[in-house]
Design an enzyme around this catalytic site. Structure first.
Site, mmCIF file in Angstrom:
data_model
loop_
_atom_site.group_PDB
_atom_site.id
_atom_site.type_symbol
_atom_site.label_atom_id
_atom_site.label_comp_id
_atom_site.label_asym_id
_atom_site.label_seq_id
_atom_site.Cartn_x
_atom_site.Cartn_y
_atom_site.Cartn_z
ATOM 1 N N SER A 142 0.968 -1.102 -0.063
ATOM 2 C CA SER A 142 -0.071 0.148 -0.166
ATOM 3 C C SER A 142 0.912 1.239 -0.063
ATOM 4 O O SER A 142 1.908 1.063 0.452
ATOM 5 C CB SER A 142 -0.842 0.010 1.416
ATOM 6 O OG SER A 142 -1.347 1.154 1.463
ATOM 7 N N TYR A 155 -2.795 -1.268 10.319
ATOM 8 C CA TYR A 155 -2.497 -1.221 8.817
ATOM 9 C C TYR A 155 -1.257 -0.740 8.495
ATOM 10 O O TYR A 155 -0.177 -1.331 7.544
ATOM 11 C CB TYR A 155 -3.667 -0.664 8.270
ATOM 12 C CG TYR A 155 -3.815 -0.810 6.699
ATOM 13 C CD1 TYR A 155 -4.334 -1.951 6.390
ATOM 14 C CD2 TYR A 155 -3.263 0.144 5.851
ATOM 15 C CE1 TYR A 155 -4.685 -2.014 4.863
ATOM 16 C CE2 TYR A 155 -3.476 -0.160 4.452
ATOM 17 C CZ TYR A 155 -4.053 -1.188 3.852
ATOM 18 O OH TYR A 155 -4.169 -1.214 2.695
HETATM 19 P P1 NAD Z 1 -11.448 -6.473 -0.792
HETATM 20 O O1 NAD Z 1 -12.024 -6.370 0.671
HETATM 21 O O2 NAD Z 1 -11.889 -6.317 -2.006
HETATM 22 O O3 NAD Z 1 -10.728 -7.754 -0.810
HETATM 23 C C1 NAD Z 1 -9.985 -8.442 0.176
HETATM 24 C C2 NAD Z 1 -9.788 -9.935 -0.243
HETATM 25 O O4 NAD Z 1 -9.189 -10.671 1.068
HETATM 26 C C3 NAD Z 1 -11.320 -10.707 -0.231
HETATM 27 O O5 NAD Z 1 -11.154 -11.666 -1.265
HETATM 28 C C4 NAD Z 1 -11.170 -11.373 1.147
HETATM 29 O O6 NAD Z 1 -12.358 -12.602 1.130
HETATM 30 C C5 NAD Z 1 -9.995 -11.563 1.353
HETATM 31 N N1 NAD Z 1 -9.638 -12.060 2.756
HETATM 32 C C6 NAD Z 1 -10.221 -11.130 3.663
HETATM 33 N N2 NAD Z 1 -9.738 -11.810 5.005
HETATM 34 C C7 NAD Z 1 -9.177 -12.885 4.615
HETATM 35 C C8 NAD Z 1 -8.493 -13.928 5.326
HETATM 36 N N3 NAD Z 1 -8.381 -14.285 6.588
HETATM 37 N N4 NAD Z 1 -8.266 -15.242 4.596
HETATM 38 C C9 NAD Z 1 -8.251 -15.352 3.297
HETATM 39 N N5 NAD Z 1 -8.690 -14.185 2.441
HETATM 40 C C10 NAD Z 1 -9.116 -12.961 3.274
HETATM 41 O O7 NAD Z 1 -9.937 -5.346 -0.496
HETATM 42 P P2 NAD Z 1 -8.886 -4.913 -1.512
HETATM 43 O O8 NAD Z 1 -8.895 -3.242 -1.535
HETATM 44 O O9 NAD Z 1 -9.019 -5.505 -2.795
HETATM 45 O O10 NAD Z 1 -7.367 -5.240 -0.792
HETATM 46 C C11 NAD Z 1 -6.756 -6.107 -1.381
HETATM 47 C C12 NAD Z 1 -5.346 -5.499 -1.095
HETATM 48 O O11 NAD Z 1 -4.901 -4.182 -1.459
HETATM 49 C C13 NAD Z 1 -5.203 -5.656 0.594
HETATM 50 O O12 NAD Z 1 -3.813 -6.101 1.028
HETATM 51 C C14 NAD Z 1 -5.173 -4.281 0.956
HETATM 52 O O13 NAD Z 1 -4.745 -3.921 2.164
HETATM 53 C C15 NAD Z 1 -4.533 -3.700 -0.346
HETATM 54 N N6 NAD Z 1 -4.811 -2.466 -0.668
HETATM 55 C C16 NAD Z 1 -5.970 -1.734 -1.172
HETATM 56 C C17 NAD Z 1 -6.197 -0.523 -1.251
HETATM 57 C C18 NAD Z 1 -7.542 0.111 -1.767
HETATM 58 O O14 NAD Z 1 -7.691 1.310 -1.705
HETATM 59 N N7 NAD Z 1 -8.394 -0.790 -1.921
HETATM 60 C C19 NAD Z 1 -4.927 0.393 -1.175
HETATM 61 C C20 NAD Z 1 -3.637 0.112 -0.884
HETATM 62 C C21 NAD Z 1 -3.653 -1.310 -0.781
#
Ligand code: NAD
Length: 260
Positions: A142, A155
């Protein structure tokens, strides 16, 4: 481009992980989907990806907070496909609260899912990659791997840790045909962020639109959410031959946020 390769993408039933899994399947890789959600919806995603792209797609329900479950997922992948060629450590959760009110169990869960799971999956996938002399590890970190923001102690700590793990993995594997990089997105409009918009709207007593412009995108100079497809294209590039010398890096895709 990725024909014959097998990729595990953790947390790929939604958001960024699903976008990366889709791009890998389109590039010809077999994919292990992982994450939570409605069983029928996950089966629909799995069979769609497989049929549309003529690749094998399997689903692992492994809980990324449990090292034994991660071990089973990696072992089953090796049993089914022969190896894990590409590992994307993407699963992640968020919780927003001041440090002195931060629930202990949320801290533990965020550290387990956002950081320790990447360590476990990496340590378990590496022996197979070393044997083949080829591997790609992509940690979805991130912008918060590089800068802090208030109320996101767990986080930010986990994501800075992910970047540290990325550097060490890259150094230990540099002569083995394996690369490890961290992708560092700014805000992407996925369910994880949708929930933050709702929570912050409630907390500040302001409309959702104002949370987007005045809270979330205030630090993102281009004032736009990052698209999942942009991150997925970067992941595919990292797995290509052109990405062979790119290792140990944090690659921000954040509309300029971390240039501040
Ligand atoms: P999201 O909530 O759409 O997806 C998260 C995924 O992780 C889902 O498939 C969920 O089922 C899975 N998950 C959650 N807990 C779990 C567990 N205990 N075991 C297995 N799977 C699990 O979120 P996203 O935004 O797509 O985030 C994905 C990654 O990107 C994360 O690591 C997040 O920190 C990172 N990220 C997101 C953003 C953003 O703005 N969305 C920005 C920077 C980084």
């Amino acid at each position: 481009m990725l024909q014959g390769k097998t990729a595990i993408v953790t947390g790929s039933t939604s958001g960024i992980g699903l976008g990366i899994a889709d791009a890998f399947a389109r590039a010809g890789a077999n994919v292990v989907l992982n994450g939570f959600g409605d069983a029928m919806e996950i089966e629909r995603l799995r069979s769609d990806l497989a049929c549309k792209n003529g690749v094998k797609v399997v689903y692992s329900p492994a809980d990324m907070s449990k090292s034994k479950a991660i071990e089973n997922m990696v072992r089953q992948t090796a049993d089914t496909f022969g190896a894990v060629d590409i590992l994307v450590n993407n699963a992640g959760i968020q919780h927003v609260a001041p440090i002195d009110e931060f629930p202990e169990e949320k801290w533990d869960a965020i550290l387990a899912i956002n950081l320790s799971s990447a360590f476990h999956a990496t340590r378990l996938a590496l022996p197979g990659m070393k044997k083949k002399g080829w591997g790609r590890i992509i940690n979805v970190a991130s912008a918060h791997a590089l800068v802090g923001s208030p109320y996101k102690s767990a986080y930010v700590a986990a994501k800075h840790g992910v970047f540290g793990l990325t550097k060490v993995t890259a150094l230990e594997t540099a002569e083995e045909g394996i690369t490890c990089n961290a992708i560092c997105p700014g805000y992407v409009k996925t369910p994880l962020v949708e929930k933050q918009i709702d929570d912050q709207a409630k907390a500040h007593g302001i409309p959702r639109e104002k949370v987007i412009t005045d809270v979330l995108l205030t630090n993102q100079p281009n004032k736009k959410f990052v698209e999942v497809s942009e991150l997925a294209a970067l992941a595919v590039f990292l797995c290509s031959d052109a990405g062979a010398s790119l290792t140990g890096t944090a690659l921000p895709m954040d509309g300029g946020w971390t240039a501040h």
